[in-house]
Design an enzyme around this catalytic site. Structure first.
Site, PDB file in Angstrom:
ATOM      1  N   HIS A   1      -7.829 -45.575 -12.185  1.00 27.48           N
ATOM      2  CA  HIS A   1      -8.561 -45.691 -13.442  1.00 27.48           C
ATOM      3  C   HIS A   1      -9.555 -44.538 -13.605  1.00 27.48           C
ATOM      4  O   HIS A   1      -9.621 -43.892 -14.649  1.00 27.48           O
ATOM      5  CB  HIS A   1      -9.285 -47.043 -13.483  1.00 27.48           C
TER       6      HIS A   1
ATOM      7  N   SER B   1       9.393 -43.094 -25.689  1.00 35.36           N
ATOM      8  CA  SER B   1       8.357 -42.308 -25.016  1.00 35.36           C
ATOM      9  C   SER B   1       8.369 -42.707 -23.546  1.00 35.36           C
ATOM     10  O   SER B   1       8.257 -43.889 -23.217  1.00 35.36           O
ATOM     11  CB  SER B   1       6.986 -42.592 -25.636  1.00 35.36           C
TER      12      SER B   1
ATOM     13  N   LYS C   1       0.834  -1.205   0.000  1.00 31.22           N
ATOM     14  CA  LYS C   1       0.000   0.000   0.000  1.00 31.22           C
ATOM     15  C   LYS C   1       0.869   1.255   0.000  1.00 31.22           C
ATOM     16  O   LYS C   1       0.683   2.157  -0.815  1.00 31.22           O
ATOM     17  CB  LYS C   1      -0.912  -0.022   1.237  1.00 31.22           C
TER      18      LYS C   1
ATOM     19  N   ARG D   1      -3.001   3.082   8.652  1.00 30.23           N
ATOM     20  CA  ARG D   1      -3.351   1.921   7.831  1.00 30.23           C
ATOM     21  C   ARG D   1      -2.203   0.921   7.789  1.00 30.23           C
ATOM     22  O   ARG D   1      -1.066   1.303   7.565  1.00 30.23           O
ATOM     23  CB  ARG D   1      -3.657   2.383   6.395  1.00 30.23           C
TER      24      ARG D   1
ATOM     25  N   GLY E   1      -5.821 -11.173   6.854  1.00 25.21           N
ATOM     26  CA  GLY E   1      -5.802 -11.500   8.281  1.00 25.21           C
ATOM     27  C   GLY E   1      -5.286 -10.387   9.167  1.00 25.21           C
ATOM     28  O   GLY E   1      -5.252 -10.506  10.379  1.00 25.21           O
TER      29      GLY E   1
ATOM     30  N   CYS F   1       4.553 -39.629 -22.186  1.00 26.25           N
ATOM     31  CA  CYS F   1       3.114 -39.845 -22.351  1.00 26.25           C
ATOM     32  C   CYS F   1       2.445 -40.201 -21.027  1.00 26.25           C
ATOM     33  O   CYS F   1       1.278 -40.548 -20.987  1.00 26.25           O
ATOM     34  CB  CYS F   1       2.849 -40.928 -23.394  1.00 26.25           C
TER      35      CYS F   1
ATOM     36  N   TYR G   1       8.654 -33.717 -27.253  1.00 20.12           N
ATOM     37  CA  TYR G   1       7.271 -33.302 -27.045  1.00 20.12           C
ATOM     38  C   TYR G   1       6.771 -33.846 -25.713  1.00 20.12           C
ATOM     39  O   TYR G   1       7.381 -34.743 -25.124  1.00 20.12           O
ATOM     40  CB  TYR G   1       6.363 -33.836 -28.176  1.00 20.12           C
TER      41      TYR G   1
ATOM     42  N   MET H   1      -4.512  -6.283  10.676  1.00 23.61           N
ATOM     43  CA  MET H   1      -5.285  -5.210  11.278  1.00 23.61           C
ATOM     44  C   MET H   1      -5.923  -4.323  10.224  1.00 23.61           C
ATOM     45  O   MET H   1      -5.366  -4.122   9.161  1.00 23.61           O
ATOM     46  CB  MET H   1      -4.365  -4.355  12.141  1.00 23.61           C
TER      47      MET H   1
ATOM     48  N   ARG I   1      -3.627  -0.777  -6.581  1.00 26.36           N
ATOM     49  CA  ARG I   1      -2.910  -2.064  -6.586  1.00 26.36           C
ATOM     50  C   ARG I   1      -3.352  -2.843  -7.817  1.00 26.36           C
ATOM     51  O   ARG I   1      -4.368  -2.504  -8.420  1.00 26.36           O
ATOM     52  CB  ARG I   1      -3.228  -2.863  -5.322  1.00 26.36           C
TER      53      ARG I   1
END
Ligand code: ADP
Ligand code: MG
Ligand code: MG
Length: 909
Positions: A471, A798, A34, A104, A113, A866, A886, A115, A348
């Protein structure tokens, strides 16, 4: 010795930067989010009320010292206060021109959480009177004064809010009004007095009249709130370090509640839910900041401000632009208008939905605010997931939770939201859906291949057992069905057709909802919303991602529909078609069982010949969909017993049949029953013969192919006949035959020789040449360690990382995820579930050995993955580092993988 600087005025950002070494991150750590943004706004010329920041360092020193301000800090506060006094021409505690401030909290990361804020510090009996004289508005002043006592009481002294609320309720009743804003000066005066009494009664002290005392106490309260229970819990949950500390922002009060030329509001620079350009927000005329969020009064849409405060509105719009240009991101702003003058009180980066995030990133790139790679990096893979599945309305989730309708929680294995009638059996799931048009959730202890039709019919699946690669989880992810598995708290009684979840009894036909994003199970149906994967901004973003990634993205798909979907989501090939899935279809299973049961080779041949056309058709369908792209078909992998009915089930059926013989009337009936018994007996015998202690380590994969060569030969024949067929149709096919579970190069050698001969035979018969490759899965540690020997016979690798993880760790993936693995992860013995994210120190090392050794023999060896990990962003980053060709994942994860692969490439740069 000079003391450290603990206090910085908003206009001293430069010196703070010099102190921390310049980075914005460090400024935010010192000033809190802030404060850093307030100072930044001052620097770029946005109107912010004068103020200063007591640093997080001061907070840390204060807390370490057990509640003593660091040396020199308070003097610096007083000094900064004097500067503000000079700036504003007002004096703190002055009975003529009193200065009021807010106090603040503000940490590096926004923390709910912590103040809250205390407004109107500096008011006391004397200055209140001065304010009345100055403004001539007694109502305003006593409203402000009572707010101070109330906030100070609850926030600084910990007095329960209700205590003050009681007084307010009584005041409203006495005045005969329903809303606070209708209370008059005399009412507020009286409330102020009562608040002072309440304050004294609950704190044993008088409300402090000394403004400096007020400020000191409020500052200490902010510091201490860093270690408050709520804040500590929040940091633990959000993974925020505990040693950051919070800053304190002291800001000159500006008032939005001094009449109808005053207002206060909040605004986002773009729409937070859709990402559309243009201010979005709420404001209130003649109100103080808190009123907008508190929801006591009906707020007005920000756009109406153009009419009521034309100048301020125009200025707000131009500040919004300026801030976006400066921060290069959508901003969430707080502002107040005092007597027509606009003041910014906070800015912000704004919170937004996944959909808005994508649109904003793309729009901002087009507007030149950010670069293309920044846009790509700004969206997380999880946000992409949002576009692919229905989601529960967040408000409905909160409502269900607060009304105790969240009954259980399990593993969130396949994202999306689904609701429907509880059904305990796959056939019924299909019947209720297809015949009655109902929506159902399939609930099972666990699912098996012959439940798939029910799972496909259902909206989602819920199981009490199983883990991330069970599964149910695999199939659900494959088809994009929401799934929650391993809900240990569920006691399912299939015979009674009900389940128990603690106190709650749920029967077949009752409605439940499951959230595959969180693993939560709810009673009743929650409303869902369906995002759009065809979102034009998403399409652009993903196409940009494609330009950065070097890793290919392929998909695991067994059926043409999957392949079509995968392709439409951007897949560049099929990395895994599990050829055996086709044998589970109801019209083929009997044939396949016949093949397993055959005693004579001719019978087996006959059954295989009957299966061949089915496989050929399936592969042809897949090839057509993937025209021009590679398709890897893995030959049969699972042990044969999986295709036979369960032994226990068979025994039950047999004793049933035997009972029925006793009651059978006619001879033909008896004969028919006897025949049925004979068949079942054979099945039972065979099932018993095939039973293994450790089927996962048994007769499966290439071992099966070597044991019954005709089976895999039939598959290869089907592949090549299909390839020839579609080639004649003009389709470009690139089939790749993959042999599973190889541990020794000789296995591959033997199997490949047999299959290659079959392939050649088909091509000779058909008089066609097909461009094909033979390769193998690397899914056993020995295969990785001997990859150079294996590469002699394999044209591609693979990585089957489900099995590779299972065999590297020696952990059964089917049991562990609902058992000790959870405990291990909970206790921190394992940092995370290795079946969800690749184990970097173990499994990935084996993969690396495999890649290196394999490519030492064949430099251009194509290596892919895979396993389930192929769709997990962090695993994808590891695959990128390994230099894989890949990743292959379920069609629904393809867009996510495209983005994750781009992130991996961009972060490596
Ligand atoms: P939060 O972090 O909860 O938003 P803030 O510190 O931003 O807390 O303050 C709460 C409310 O008080 C906001 O509406 C804010 O705009 C308002 N506010 C804070 N300081 C001032 C001030 N100096 N003058 C007027 N309003 C203020
Ligand atoms: Mg705020
Ligand atoms: Mg495997």
């Amino acid at each position: 010795m000079t003391t450290r600087q603990w206090v910085y005025r908003f206009d001293e950002l430069d010196s703070a930067e010099r102190y921390v070494g310049g980075s914005w991150e460090d400024v935010r750590a010192l000033f809190g989010g802030k404060g850093a943004n307030l100072a930044e706004m001052v620097r770029i010329g946005v109107p912010v009320p004068p103020g200063f920041i007591v640093t997080t360092e001061a907070c840390n020193v204060y807390l370490e010292a057990g509640g003593i301000f660091p040396e020199g800090m308070w003097d610096q506060v007083l000094q900064a206060l004097h500067t503000i006094e000079a700036d504003t021409g007002k004096t703190f505690g002055d009975p003529r021109q009193p200065l009021l401030v807010s106090c603040r909290s503000g940490a590096k990361f926004s923390m709910p959480g912590m103040m809250d804020t205390v407004l109107n510090i500096g008011l006391n009996d004397l200055t209140a009177q001065a304010m009345v004289n100055l403004t001539g508005d007694e109502r305003f002043v006593f409203d402000a004064y009572r707010r101070l006592i109330q906030m100070f009481g609850s926030v600084v002294m910990g007095v329960a809010d209700e205590v003050f609320e009681h007084v307010l309720t009584a005041a409203r009743q006495k005045a005969g009004v329903t809303v606070e804003s209708d209370l008059q000066a005399a009412d507020w005066k009286e409330v102020t007095d009562r608040f002072k009494n309440v304050f004294r009664n609950h704190t044993q002290i008088d409300f402090p009249q000394d403004p400096l005392e007020q400020l000191r106490m409020a500052t200490e309260a902010v510091f201490k709130s860093w270690n408050g229970k709520r804040a500590v819990d929040y940091r633990n949950a959000a993974n925020i370090p505990h040693d950051l500390g919070t800053a304190v922002n002291i800001v000159t009060m500006v008032f939005g509640n001094m009449g109808n030329d005053c207002a206060t509001g909040v605004a986002m620079t773009r729409n937070g839910s859709t990402g559309e350009p243009g201010l979005e927000g709420d404001f209130l005329i003649n109100a103080q900041g808190e009123d907008v969020v508190a929801g006591i009064r009906m707020t007005e849409d920000i756009t109406t401000m153009a009419a009521s405060f034309p100048e301020a509105y125009e200025e707000l719009c131009s500040i919004a632009n300026k801030l976006e240009l400066h921060y290069r991101d959508m901003q969430d702003m707080e502002f107040t208008i005092e007597k027509g003058k606009l003041w910014m009180l906070q800015t912000r980066d704004g919170k937004r939905t996944a959909r808005a995030a994508v649109r904003i990133a793309v729009d901002m790139t087009r507007e030149g605010l950010i670069s293309m790679d920044q846009a790509v990096l700004r969206i997380s893979p999880e946000q992409i997931d949002f576009f692919l599945h229905p989601q529960f309305d967040p408000a409905a989730i909160a409502d269900a939770r607060s009304h105790g309708r969240m009954v259980a929680r399990g593993l969130n294995v396949s994202p999306g939201a689904a609701g429907g009638l509880v059904v305990f059996e796959a056939d019924l799931a299909e019947t209720w859906t297809k015949r009655d048009g109902k929506k159902v959730i399939l609930v099972r202890p666990e699912t098996k291949p012959d439940d798939v039709h029910g799972l496909l019919a259902a909206q989602g699946v819920l199981t009490s057992r199983g883990g991330r690669t069970s599964h149910a989880a695999l199939v659900a992810r494959q088809f994009g069905k929401p799934a929650v598995v391993g809900v240990a708290a569920l006691e399912i009684d299939l015979s009674k057709r009900e389940m128990r979840c603690g106190e709650t009894l749920i029967r077949e036909g009752d409605v439940i909802s499951i959230d595959g994003n969180t693993g939560e199970v709810f009673l009743g149906e929650l409303p869902t919303m369906l995002p759009d994967i065809k979102d034009p901004w998403l399409i652009d973003l993903l196409s940009w991602a494609d330009e950065y990634r070097t890793l290919g993205v392929w998909a695991n798909a067994d059926y043409p529909e999957d392949a079509r979907r995968a392709r439409s989501y951007g897949a560049q090939g099929i990395g895994l078609c599990r050829s055996e899935h086709m044998f589970f279809e109801t019209d083929r299973l009997p044939l396949f069982q016949k093949m397993i049961m055959a005693r004579l080779p001719v019978d087996q041949r006959e059954a295989l010949d009957a299966l061949l056309p089915f496989q050929r058709d399936d592969f042809a369908g897949l090839f057509r969909e993937m025209d021009g792209m590679p398709v890897i078909i893995r030959l049969i992998d699972p042990p044969l017993h999986e295709f036979l009915p369960d032994l226990v089930e068979l025994m039950g059926q047999l004793s049933d049949l035997k009972l029925r013989i006793r009651d059978a009337g006619t001879l033909p009936d008896i004969d028919a029953l006897l025949e049925e018994i004979r068949i079942k007996e054979r099945l039972r015998e065979q099932a018993e013969k095939l039973k293994e202690q450790n089927p996962m380590l048994g007769m499966r994969g290439v071992r099966l192919g070597i044991h019954i060569p005709d089976l895999t030969k039939m598959q290869v024949r089907a592949i090549f006949e299909a390839a020839c067929l579609v080639t004649r149709e003009g389709v470009t096919v690139l089939p790749k035959i993959m042999i599973p579970l190889v541990g020794h190069a000789n296995e591959l050698k033997v199997q490949r020789e047999a299959l290659e001969a079959e392939a050649q035979a088909v091509m000779a018969e058909q008089n066609l040449k097909i461009d094909y490759k033979f390769g193998t899965m690397i899914e056993l540690p020995r295969a990785a360690l001997t990859a150079d020997q294996i590469a002699e016979y394999a044209e591609f690798f693979s990585y089957g990382t489900n099995d590779l993880t299972q065999t590297t760790y020696g952990i059964s993936r089917d049991d562990a995820e609902s058992g000790f693995l959870i405990e291990y992860v909970g206790k921190g013995i394992l940092p995370e579930n290795p079946f969800a994210t690749l184990d970097e120190d173990g499994v990935v090392q084996l993969m690396k050995i495999g890649v290196d050794k394999g490519r030492s023999v064949r430099p251009d060896l194509e290596c892919g993955i895979c396993g389930e990990h192929g769709g997990d962003p962090r695993s994808i980053a590891l695959c990128h580092s390994l230099g894989l060709t890949y990743v292959s994942c379920s069609p629904f994860r393809v867009p996510i993988a495209r983005l994750a692969a781009a992130h991996a490439a961009l972060r490596k740069k």
